[in-house]
Design an enzyme around this catalytic site. Structure first.
Site, PDB file in Angstrom:
ATOM      1  CG  ASP A   1      -2.870   6.759   6.931  1.00 12.34           C
ATOM      2  OD1 ASP A   1      -3.419   7.431   6.093  1.00 12.34           O
ATOM      3  OD2 ASP A   1      -3.418   5.556   7.157  1.00 12.34           O
TER       4      ASP A   1
ATOM      5  CE1 TYR B   1     -12.979   4.857   8.729  1.00 15.84           C
ATOM      6  CE2 TYR B   1     -10.641   5.796   8.028  1.00 15.84           C
ATOM      7  CZ  TYR B   1     -12.007   5.824   7.607  1.00 15.84           C
ATOM      8  OH  TYR B   1     -12.656   6.503   6.804  1.00 15.84           O
TER       9      TYR B   1
ATOM     10  CG  ASP C   1      -1.820   1.043   1.206  1.00 14.15           C
ATOM     11  OD1 ASP C   1      -1.977   1.930   0.171  1.00 14.15           O
ATOM     12  OD2 ASP C   1      -2.672   1.494   2.243  1.00 14.15           O
TER      13      ASP C   1
ATOM     14  CD  GLU D   1     -11.591  -1.247  16.257  1.00 11.59           C
ATOM     15  OE1 GLU D   1     -10.870  -1.467  17.148  1.00 11.59           O
ATOM     16  OE2 GLU D   1     -11.262  -0.740  15.329  1.00 11.59           O
TER      17      GLU D   1
ATOM     18  NE  ARG E   1      -2.446  11.995   5.249  1.00 13.03           N
ATOM     19  CZ  ARG E   1      -2.759  10.763   4.747  1.00 13.03           C
ATOM     20  NH1 ARG E   1      -2.385   9.829   5.330  1.00 13.03           N
ATOM     21  NH2 ARG E   1      -3.692  10.644   3.793  1.00 13.03           N
TER      22      ARG E   1
ATOM     23  CG  HIS F   1      -3.731   0.207   8.652  1.00 12.43           C
ATOM     24  ND1 HIS F   1      -4.587   1.268   8.666  1.00 12.43           N
ATOM     25  CD2 HIS F   1      -2.566   0.622   7.748  1.00 12.43           C
ATOM     26  CE1 HIS F   1      -4.192   2.096   7.583  1.00 12.43           C
ATOM     27  NE2 HIS F   1      -3.054   1.660   7.427  1.00 12.43           N
TER      28      HIS F   1
ATOM     29  CD  GLU G   1      -6.573   9.789   5.221  1.00 18.03           C
ATOM     30  OE1 GLU G   1      -6.942   9.492   4.136  1.00 18.03           O
ATOM     31  OE2 GLU G   1      -6.296   9.138   6.178  1.00 18.03           O
TER      32      GLU G   1
ATOM     33  CG  HIS H   1      -1.094   9.779  -1.656  1.00 16.19           C
ATOM     34  ND1 HIS H   1      -1.567  10.927  -0.685  1.00 16.19           N
ATOM     35  CD2 HIS H   1      -1.408   8.656  -0.770  1.00 16.19           C
ATOM     36  CE1 HIS H   1      -2.202  10.343   0.209  1.00 16.19           C
ATOM     37  NE2 HIS H   1      -1.877   8.964   0.345  1.00 16.19           N
ATOM     38  CG  ASP H   2      -5.019   8.112  -1.190  1.00 10.40           C
ATOM     39  OD1 ASP H   2      -4.374   7.137  -1.405  1.00 10.40           O
ATOM     40  OD2 ASP H   2      -5.449   8.571   0.150  1.00 10.40           O
TER      41      ASP H   2
ATOM     42  CG  ASP I   1      -7.732  -1.595  11.375  1.00 10.58           C
ATOM     43  OD1 ASP I   1      -7.532  -1.647  10.574  1.00 10.58           O
ATOM     44  OD2 ASP I   1      -8.800  -0.615  11.887  1.00 10.58           O
TER      45      ASP I   1
END
Ligand code: NOJ
Ligand code: CA
Length: 559
Positions: free
Chosen positions: A203, A207, A63, A210, A201, A106, A245, A310-311, A173
């Protein structure tokens, strides 16, 4: 750094780049820190004041480095820790700050934490990750990478349990309910801040935690954790920043600023597609509406505004109808689509129309927030939609007409990705060297725009007031800070437009156009008339108490 104002980020111009994509110093086909050091003069020339480095940590690169396998190292192909330190010194010497990605949510499945966790249920590292015997848990959470993932759970035959992942299945995660993991991540942050980084930054922050029965995004526990991070950083590292982000609606992003006790900055994701919608539909409503839905943020905080990164150009924060419109307008070819978005660069999205490129940059540079430029977009680089994943917008920086665009002397087949060679955006036509030699190139224009922005604190710190002219194609707003008032008038239309503005409260003031330092007729007690070229824009400073001189721009010229 000489500028020690802790709010430096409010006036900053950011530039996002990947070390591997910028410049290759040892000709192995992969950019590196030594190469980046060689190019700092260019970045200083451009005038950007803070670099955001995409992940440069050891990683299996499934990734593009967001799958970290060691939080305390540098990916060997990019250089050594010493190279990174030298780079930081060299950047700081030029007055350029540097932030880097902190991939909190993650790790890679190759990270030794995960390898140990999966092997031994007894290990304290087991609970660094989120495990379950059932893949039904947290069923309300959406899947983000819809192109590749079918579930947020993956069965691990070694652990004999499912592990939770919001992104790729090779990115388990981390478990932020575990205090030991939290501690470990603080140590990671300390490690990088001690090297001299100016912030992170952060990321994928929505998330982190949970809970059953929720969508597992933006939970109050996540905010509590970010507050702890912020407190920790404030106590030890003055003037370093956290940039969130959080690809969410403005009302859900607002809590990431807290009472200036969470993140200093956050990207404004939903604004971005509306800038593209505004110019395509020649209508200011989508842009202004987004600001009416954007809650105020603490004075010490700042939005980060961007056009591309970049995404993929994400359309997650769009209605179904808006999404259809964006695909229709900007990605008719299905090859251009990735997940819920469009994987293209700025110039090709705008059909290489210099007027539209300037206009959209003019918007991100003058709306409230600090702008960020994606590397290569300042020269109008193109993309390659045929490369997989989001690689089409991650190709080597184009420096000149030499082999491999001057990025590397390696055999072209060794490059980490091929350079762009098409007839419009290929490096033979689109490159830094050519643009430096052409006074009216996009790069020169970007440099002027950056310089003008830096002279006027109202851009970074001022309030905004939209004037809603009857002409839907002309977007107009005022930015005010202390005794400075700036007036922005931008034509979203592809044809010449006239607009009448109610500026009576500024009667007597003289608008001075900032690119040319040109005086316009002074404001009176009648509607102020302006005409604009297709996609034209004016950046005015309203000069109060006009001096005796009444000359306009054209006076004194021989006609
Ligand atoms: C957000 C990053 O911007 C993106 O490139 C990455 O794939 C995901 N986080 C997952 O790490
Ligand atoms: Ca190299």
């Amino acid at each position: 750094m000489t500028n020690v104002d802790p709010l430096w980020f409010k006036d900053a111009v950011f530039y996002e780049l990947h070390v591997k994509a910028f410049c290759d110093s040892n000709d192995d086909g992969i950019g590196d820190f030594r190469g980046l050091i060689q190019k700092l003069d260019y970045l200083e020339w451009l005038g950007v004041t803070c670099l955001w480095l995409l992940p440069f940590f050891p990683s299996p690169l499934r990734d593009d480095g967001y799958d970290v396998s060691d939080y305390r190292g540098v990916f060997p192909d990019y250089g050594s820790l010493d190279d990174l330190r030298t780079f930081l010194q060299e950047a700081h010497r030029r007055g350029i700050r540097v932030i880097a990605d902190l991939v909190l949510n993650h790790t890679s499945d190759q990270h030794p934490w995960f390898q140990e966790a999966r092997r031994s249920p007894e290990s304290p590292l087991r609970s660094f990750y989120v495990w379950s015997d059932s893949e039904k848990k947290y069923g309300k959470a959406r899947i983000i990478f819809i192109d590749t993932e079918r579930s947020n759970w993956t069965w691990d035959p070694v652990a004999k349990q499912y592990y939770w992942h919001r992104f790729f299945s090779h990115q388990p995660d981390l478990n932020y309910d575990n205090p030991e993991l939290r501690k470990a991540m603080l140590e990671v942050m300390a490690f990088w801040l001690d090297q001299g980084l100016d912030g992170f930054r952060c990321d994928a922050v929505p998330y982190l935690i949970e809970r059953e029965g929720t969508i597992c995004e933006n939970l109050s526990e996540t905010h509590e954790y970010l507050k702890d991070l912020r407190k920790w950083i404030d106590e030890r590292y003055q003037g370093r920043i956290l940039l969130a982000e959080a690809n969410q609606w403005p009302a859900d992003v607002r809590p990431y600023f807290g009472d200036n006790n969470e993140c200093h900055m956050a990207f404004h994701f939903p604004l971005m597609p509306r800038l593209f919608m505004g110019v395509r539909s020649e209508d200011w409503h989508p842009i202004v509406d987004m600001f009416t839905h954007t809650p105020a943020i603490p004075d010490e905080c700042q939005w980060c505004l961007f056009l591309r990164n970049h995404d993929e150009l994400t359309l997650e924060m769009c209605s179904g109808e808006e999404r259809d419109y964006m695909y229709y307008a900007y990605a008719r070819d299905p090859q251009m689509r990735r997940n819920i978005g469009i994987a293209r660069r700025l110039a090709p999205l705008l059909e290489n129309d210099r007027r539209k490129i300037e206009l959209l940059n003019s918007l991100v540079f003058t709306l409230p927030g600090s702008p960020i430029i994606y590397y290569g977009d300042e020269i109008g680089m193109g993309d390659n939609v045929h490369l997989g994943d989001r690689n089409g917008v991650r190709t080597p920086m184009q420096w000149n007409v030499d082999r491999n665009a001057g990025f590397s002397k390696a055999d072209p087949s060794k490059l980490y990705l091929p350079v762009i060679t098409d007839s419009i955006y290929g490096y033979q036509t689109t490159n830094v060297e050519a643009q430096l030699q052409t006074p009216y190139s996009l790069a020169h224009w970007m440099k002027s725009m950056i310089a003008i922005r830096k002279k006027h604190p109202a851009f970074g710190r001022g309030t905004i007031e939209f004037l809603r002219p009857r002409n839907d194609k002309v977007l107009v707003y005022l930015r005010q800070y202390r005794d400075e008032t700036l007036l922005m008038v931008q034509n979203l239309g592809g044809s010449a437009q006239a607009v009448e503005l109610d500026l009576v409260k500024f009667a007597g003031a003289v608008p001075v156009e900032l690119f040319g330092e040109t005086r316009f007729p002074s404001i009176g007690d009648r509607p102020y008339m302006l005409s604009l070229a297709p996609y034209g824009y004016y950046w005015f400073k309203l000069r109060q108490a006009p001096s005796e001189e009444t000359a306009y721009g054209i006076e004194g010229s021989v006609i």
